[in-house]
Motif scaffolding. Structure first.
Motif, mmCIF file in Angstrom:
data_model
loop_
_atom_site.group_PDB
_atom_site.id
_atom_site.type_symbol
_atom_site.label_atom_id
_atom_site.label_comp_id
_atom_site.label_asym_id
_atom_site.label_seq_id
_atom_site.Cartn_x
_atom_site.Cartn_y
_atom_site.Cartn_z
ATOM 1 N N PHE A 215 0.835 -1.486 0.017
ATOM 2 C CA PHE A 215 0.140 0.205 -0.077
ATOM 3 C C PHE A 215 0.981 1.277 -0.102
ATOM 4 O O PHE A 215 0.469 2.444 0.015
ATOM 5 N N THR A 216 2.033 0.999 -0.233
ATOM 6 C CA THR A 216 3.093 2.205 0.161
ATOM 7 C C THR A 216 2.758 3.688 -0.785
ATOM 8 O O THR A 216 2.688 4.575 -0.179
ATOM 9 N N ALA A 217 2.692 3.294 -2.049
ATOM 10 C CA ALA A 217 2.542 4.306 -3.001
ATOM 11 C C ALA A 217 1.111 5.028 -2.882
ATOM 12 O O ALA A 217 1.047 6.185 -2.782
ATOM 13 N N GLN A 218 -0.022 4.139 -2.399
ATOM 14 C CA GLN A 218 -1.188 4.774 -2.089
ATOM 15 C C GLN A 218 -1.084 5.571 -0.871
ATOM 16 O O GLN A 218 -1.647 6.728 -0.909
ATOM 17 N N GLU A 220 1.454 7.037 0.563
ATOM 18 C CA GLU A 220 2.227 8.270 0.057
ATOM 19 C C GLU A 220 1.479 9.365 -0.641
ATOM 20 O O GLU A 220 1.653 10.432 -0.314
ATOM 21 N N ARG A 221 0.400 8.659 -1.344
ATOM 22 C CA ARG A 221 -0.294 9.819 -2.190
ATOM 23 C C ARG A 221 -1.518 10.343 -1.335
ATOM 24 O O ARG A 221 -1.669 11.405 -1.419
#
Lengths: 415, 299
Positions: A215-218, A220-221
């Motif tokens: 889920f890292t990218a989400q 960060e978003r």
């Protein structure tokens, strides 16, 4: 007729007479020894939520053991036929078919996945066999209005309403909602969003696959969103939650002083929750579909002690639901004085049985549609962890206000 | 720019783990000529093996990681000897089907035995290095840094082994032609075992590295398997370098897609679909994948 022939004829008539008299008696005797079969369904292997499925099965077997030790029901022992549905609707259909046509069960209970239960209840409905939903929350399960379907778990209308109202009461204004793309997750979203709208709370909604672990990218978003989200409401019923909590914590997003975090679905109350999330779980909020510890009755205390002793691990709310469901079915058989499925359905409608989660009764009205055969007063309360390793029963209760043990509605993290 | 770096760094870590898993599938496919459907389950076993070495023997995470690789390497050789030798027999009529069915069955067996042995609840071993690396706006857990760095070292060692050692060249020879390799004195059966063992060890290494990040569960190999097949096809069936590059490309592509897809509320939901879209586009342009050979079977 010769004397010998007359003697043979008399003997045959006597045997037939004795046979006719004894057959029903023998039938009753044989029937008395024959166990009553009850089906239990739930995921016991991947890709389903097999951890919860196993706890539910263990609790059901424990209930059966106790019932048989107390003499069974209608003078007969009960046998639980547990079926692995693997979290797949097609497996649920097959399991229900097996239970109805091969095992000849008089009733079915169980399940952890709404989508699977929706498949199982179609089979039970066609066969006219009562089926009790244990830990499935989608509203449409009882909203379909099938007379054979009952539910001991709270539905999403009861759960999401609780935390929706809590979010408004706690004063959150801008929320990111992440839900699993399943029947249960979508049902939760559909109940929550109108409540947020009603209270003028802004929100964004994100869907995710149930097996998602990165889920890292989400996150960060979400973290870089303007204006910042003050709350992160997640609806995840499986192990992906652990990765989600760990990643949200390590990236400094939530639970934090700026953004609170909630999970709905159950994995935040399982025995290995803390091993998986460590300090990331502190200040996480979750619901418990059971009575808070202060309200435990004698049956709750006895069950928790027996389960912990037998399985070397405390039971989850899902295990309590399953344990109670087994007893509710047996109670209905006892009151119906019959194993006839129609009689059991009628008896279930009149249930008034006290279990580990309070007094069970099922609504018979259709207003709103999900009311029908729903345990409408199913207990649900929200807890917020305030230290690592805390058990759900020891965590402060923050909602509803009548049950709250915490000093405030929301314990804000210091950083 | 910081946002891009953060996303790229995370994508690289996931990509390296993908590459480690996929390269094992490729090695086994190249040498044994089978698609190993149990590869994801060897990845799962590697993670659990490291976990129990740490818990039971009180060993620090890094030696436990090496221990897990060694254990699963041995297990791989045993499994290959026990189950896959009919593949090399002239008496076996349908070798492809045999390989498919036996590895498929092995996958189910390992997954269910893991459920019985390790229990249904997810487990998480201690971190390699606890804490978080902060460089400006870049935040990365040390577990991810370790996973990326150690994974990269493993890939470099593998490339050296494949290209710079006699055993690596012998493996390459067997992959091209078993009969020709035998003529020049290479024992193909021994290298079949070695290939399966190396592939299994790489999967185990990936499992042990990812365990502190995603936790361990008996079914964790299922999605890893699917990703590995996508990567192997993307990189080109049988190409070690192709698998490595495709793994990193896919990890980066998925991360950056989620980070930059115009609709932030749908980005996560479309991530897997995007990976498959990349695969489809590559296959339309290059039907053999990025580095695939036109003829896989040389015999």
């Amino acid at each position: 007729m010769h004397l010998r022939g007359r003697w043979v004829l008399t003997a045959i008539v006597a045997l037939l007479t004795v046979g006719l008299v004894l057959a029903p008696v023998a039938g009753i005797w044989l029937n008395a020894a024959e166990p009553i079969k009850i089906g239990e369904v739930g995921p016991l292997s991947p890709p389903g939520g097999y951890a919860d499925g196993k706890l539910m099965k263990d609790a059901a077997l424990l209930a059966a053991e106790e019932i048989n030790a107390a003499g069974g029901v209608l003078g007969r022992p009960i046998v639980i036929s547990a079926q692995d549905t693997r979290g797949l609707p097609e497996e649920g259909t097959a399991a229900a078919e097996r239970l109805v046509s091969k095992e000849h069960v008089v009733a079915i209970f169980g399940e952890f996945h709404s989508s699977v239960f929706l498949a199982e209840m179609e089979v039970a409905h066609k066969a006219g066999i009562p089926i009790v939903a244990v830990d499935v929350w989608a509203n449409k399960i009882t909203a379909k209005g099938y007379p054979e379907v009952f539910r001991v778990a709270p539905c999403q209308a009861l759960i999401a309403t609780q935390y929706g109202e809590w979010l408004a009461a706690a004063g959150f204004k801008n929320i990111a909602v992440l839900y699993e793309k399943t029947d249960g997750g979508q049902s939760a979203r559909d109940v929550l969003l109108p409540i947020l709208q009603k209270h003028g709370i802004k929100y964004d909604v994100i869907g995710a696959d149930l097996d998602q672990k990165e889920f890292t990218a989400q996150i960060e978003r979400l973290k870089s969103h303007t204006p910042p989200y003050d709350f992160f409401a997640t609806m995840f019923s499986e192990a992906g939650l652990y990765a989600l909590v760990s990643q949200a914590h390590s990236l400094g997003f939530a639970p934090s002083a700026q953004t609170g975090m909630y999970n709905s679905g159950g994995p935040a109350t399982t025995p290995t929750f803390w091993e998986n999330v460590k300090e990331g779980g502190v200040y996480l909020i979750t619901e418990v579909p059971g009575l808070p510890k202060a309200k435990w009755n004698d049956k709750t205390k006895k069950f928790v002690a027996a389960f912990t002793k037998k399985f070397k691990s405390p039971p989850t709310p899902q295990a309590m639901e399953s344990y109670d469901a087994a007893y509710i079915v047996v109670d209905a058989i006892r009151r119906a004085k019959s194993t006839n499925p129609k009689a059991i359905v009628q008896a279930l409608e009149k249930s008034n049985w006290v279990g580990t989660r309070g007094k069970y009764s099922f609504a018979t009205d259709h207003n709103p549609d999900w009311h029908y055969h729903q345990f409408v007063t199913a207990p649900v309360h929200l807890i917020q962890y305030d230290r690592v390793g805390q058990t759900p029963e020891d965590a402060p209760v923050i909602w509803p206000k009548s049950l709250a043990t915490a000093k405030s509605l929301y314990m804000k993290p210091s950083k | 720019m910081d946002y891009l770096f953060t996303q790229a760094a995370n994508g690289a870590v996931i990509g390296i783990i993908y590459a480690l898993i996929a390269v094992g599938v490729t090695i086994i496919f190249s040498i044994l000529k089978i698609v190993n459907f149990a590869h994801g389950d060897l990845y799962m076993l590697g993670g659990y093996c490291a976990y129990y070495i740490i818990r039971l023997l009180h060993v620090p995470p890094f030696p436990a990681f090496l221990g897990a690789m060694a254990s699963i390497f041995t297990l791989g050789i045993v499994l290959e000897r026990l189950l896959l030798t009919p593949l090399y027999s002239e008496r076996t009529e349908r070798k492809d089907e045999y390989g498919l069915i036996i590895t498929f069955g092995l996958a189910f067996f390992l997954r269910n035995i893991a459920l019985i042995l390790f229990g249904p609840f997810p487990l998480r071993p201690p971190s390699f290095v606890p804490g978080v690396l902060r460089m400006g706006n870049l935040i990365l857990t040390y577990d991810r840094v370790v996973a990326g760095a150690v994974g990269l070292v493993l890939i470099v060692i593998l490339l050296y082994f494949m290209n710079g050692t006699l055993w690596g060249q012998a493996l390459d020879a067997v992959s091209q032609s078993r009969d020709s390799a035998a003529i020049v004195g290479i024992n193909p059966q021994r290298f079949n075992s070695l290939a399966f063992g190396v592939g299994a060890a790489l999967a185990a290494g990936a499992g042990a590295l990812i365990a502190p990040i995603f936790s361990l569960a008996p079914d964790m190999g299922v999605s890893a398997n699917i990703q590995a097949y996508v990567i192997v096809i993307l990189g080109g069936m049988g190409s070690v370098l192709g698998s490595i590059l495709a793994g990193i490309v896919l990890g980066e592509a998925e991360g950056l897609f989620t980070a930059f897809f115009p609709d932030p509320t749908r980005a996560l939901a479309y991530t897997n679909a995007f990976g498959v879209l990349v695969l489809m586009l590559v296959l339309i342009a290059r039907p053999t994948g990025l580095f695939g050979r036109r003829h896989l079977r040389m015999e």
